[in-house]
Design a protein around this motif. Structure first.
Motif, short mmCIF file in Angstrom:
data_model
loop_
_atom_site.label_atom_id
_atom_site.label_comp_id
_atom_site.label_asym_id
_atom_site.label_seq_id
_atom_site.Cartn_x
_atom_site.Cartn_y
_atom_site.Cartn_z
N UNK A 37 3.21 -3.64 0.74
CA UNK A 37 1.99 -3.27 0.04
C UNK A 37 1.40 -1.97 0.58
N UNK A 38 1.46 -1.77 1.89
CA UNK A 38 0.94 -0.54 2.48
C UNK A 38 1.73 0.68 2.02
N UNK A 39 3.03 0.51 1.85
CA UNK A 39 3.85 1.61 1.34
C UNK A 39 3.48 1.93 -0.10
N UNK A 40 3.25 0.88 -0.91
CA UNK A 40 2.97 1.06 -2.33
C UNK A 40 1.52 1.48 -2.60
N UNK A 41 0.58 1.09 -1.74
CA UNK A 41 -0.84 1.38 -1.96
C UNK A 41 -1.47 1.97 -0.70
N UNK A 42 -1.02 3.14 -0.26
CA UNK A 42 -1.58 3.72 0.97
C UNK A 42 -3.07 4.01 0.86
N UNK A 43 -3.55 4.31 -0.35
CA UNK A 43 -4.96 4.65 -0.52
C UNK A 43 -5.86 3.43 -0.37
N UNK A 44 -5.31 2.23 -0.53
CA UNK A 44 -6.10 1.01 -0.41
C UNK A 44 -5.98 0.37 0.97
N UNK A 45 -5.03 0.85 1.77
CA UNK A 45 -4.71 0.20 3.04
C UNK A 45 -5.22 1.04 4.21
N UNK A 46 -6.21 0.51 4.92
CA UNK A 46 -6.81 1.24 6.03
C UNK A 46 -6.19 0.88 7.38
N UNK A 47 -5.65 -0.34 7.49
CA UNK A 47 -5.02 -0.77 8.74
C UNK A 47 -4.21 -2.03 8.45
N UNK A 48 -3.27 -2.33 9.37
CA UNK A 48 -2.42 -3.50 9.24
C UNK A 48 -2.45 -4.33 10.52
N UNK A 49 -2.48 -5.64 10.35
CA UNK A 49 -2.35 -6.56 11.48
C UNK A 49 -1.26 -7.57 11.13
N UNK A 50 -0.12 -7.47 11.78
CA UNK A 50 0.98 -8.39 11.55
C UNK A 50 0.97 -9.50 12.57
N UNK A 51 1.17 -10.73 12.11
CA UNK A 51 1.23 -11.90 12.98
C UNK A 51 2.62 -12.51 12.83
#
Length: 289
Positions: A145-159
């Motif tokens: 999703x971050x690759x497809x929507x960089x403008x909507x993604x401010x940070x990522x937290x993977x668990x």
């Protein structure tokens, strides 16, 4: 290796961490039917309806992506909603097609199906920039999703991020064992994450998943990335998070390893660490803006 614990604690956070971090949603009656508070459904043309819970508030919002076969009502998801409420930030959690309260047939779902679900929720339901929090397979979908929507993604937290995991785990099986599963048309994966003790996926599911693998080349993600993984994870090895960290192009990437952490990362101290990590990111992002 000891866990890295983020000590920074914003006002209201300690209250969100009380009582085991899990809020109790009071039930209500709608048309004489007892329902959980806050659950909503969104329709899509020619596609199953998706169930979700949304709390409105400040940006950045927090959007939770559950794991394979899981849903939006787990301990981590509810703790994140409680935390967001305490700080006045928006929170969105939902069930993929065939999961939880959403429509659809679970066995017919694919990585591509659930990626479309995430993008739809980002585009149509989430308001403003989001911190995506992905658990297990949700961590893989979070990256897509971050690759497809960089403008909507401010940070990522993977668990316990399971990027590419179904595909790489199958290909790592001994040749004879792999051939047996190919002849049968399904692969049975042992796990401690459900009551049955295993997942069963089709070969068609695996072939479709290959179209979404991302660890074979640099991952074009520039936002801050935090990857939390347990060293005792018996489903998805912690080195998968290390591979993600090595391939993401962002200059702001941290890997946090929990010495006794298992795959679900649902113990009280695990959830505290996840919440602290998100709190730190919110502080960082709001300070920057």
């Amino acid at each position: 290796m000891a866990a890295v614990v983020l000590a920074h604690c914003r006002r209201g956070l300690s209250q969100a961490l009380g009582s085991g971090l899990v809020g109790v949603l009071s039930p209500k009656f709608v048309n004489g039917v007892r329902q959980k508070s806050g659950i909503q459904y969104i329709s899509r043309p020619d596609l199953p309806k998706l169930a979700y819970r949304k709390v409105k508030g400040k940006s950045p919002g927090v959007m939770f992506l559950p794991g394979y076969g899981s849903n939006m009502s787990g301990e981590k998801a509810e703790a994140l909603e409680d935390f967001c409420r305490s700080l006045g930030h928006s929170c969105l959690r939902f069930d993929y097609t065939g999961h939880g309260a959403s429509e659809g047939i679970f066995s017919e779902g694919t990585i591509g199906t659930w990626k479309k679900d995430v993008l739809f929720m980002l585009d149509e339901v989430a308001e403003g920039p989001q911190i995506l929090v992905g658990s297990s397979m949700g961590g893989w979908l979070m990256l897509l999703a971050a690759i497809a929507r960089p403008e909507k993604t401010k940070a990522l937290v993977g668990i316990s991020t399971a990027a590419d995991y179904f595909v790489t785990a199958f290909k790592s099986l001994p040749l004879q064992e792999r051939k047996e599963f190919e002849d049968k048309g399904t692969w049975t994966i042992p796990t401690k994450s459900n009551e049955e003790g295993f997942f069963t996926v089709s070969l068609d599911f695996l072939r479709e998943a290959e179209n979404h693998c991302i660890l074979h080349s640099p991952i074009p993600i520039a936002c801050p990335v935090r990857l939390v993984h347990g060293l005792k994870d018996e489903d998805v090895p912690w080195h998968v998070s290390m591979q993600v960290a090595e391939r993401v192009l962002s200059a702001d990437v941290d890997v946090i390893l929990r010495r006794h952490g298992q795959h679900r990362m649902a113990e009280k101290d695990d959830i505290k660490l996840i919440v602290y990590t998100i709190d730190d990111l919110i502080d960082k992002l709001t300070t920057i803006t």
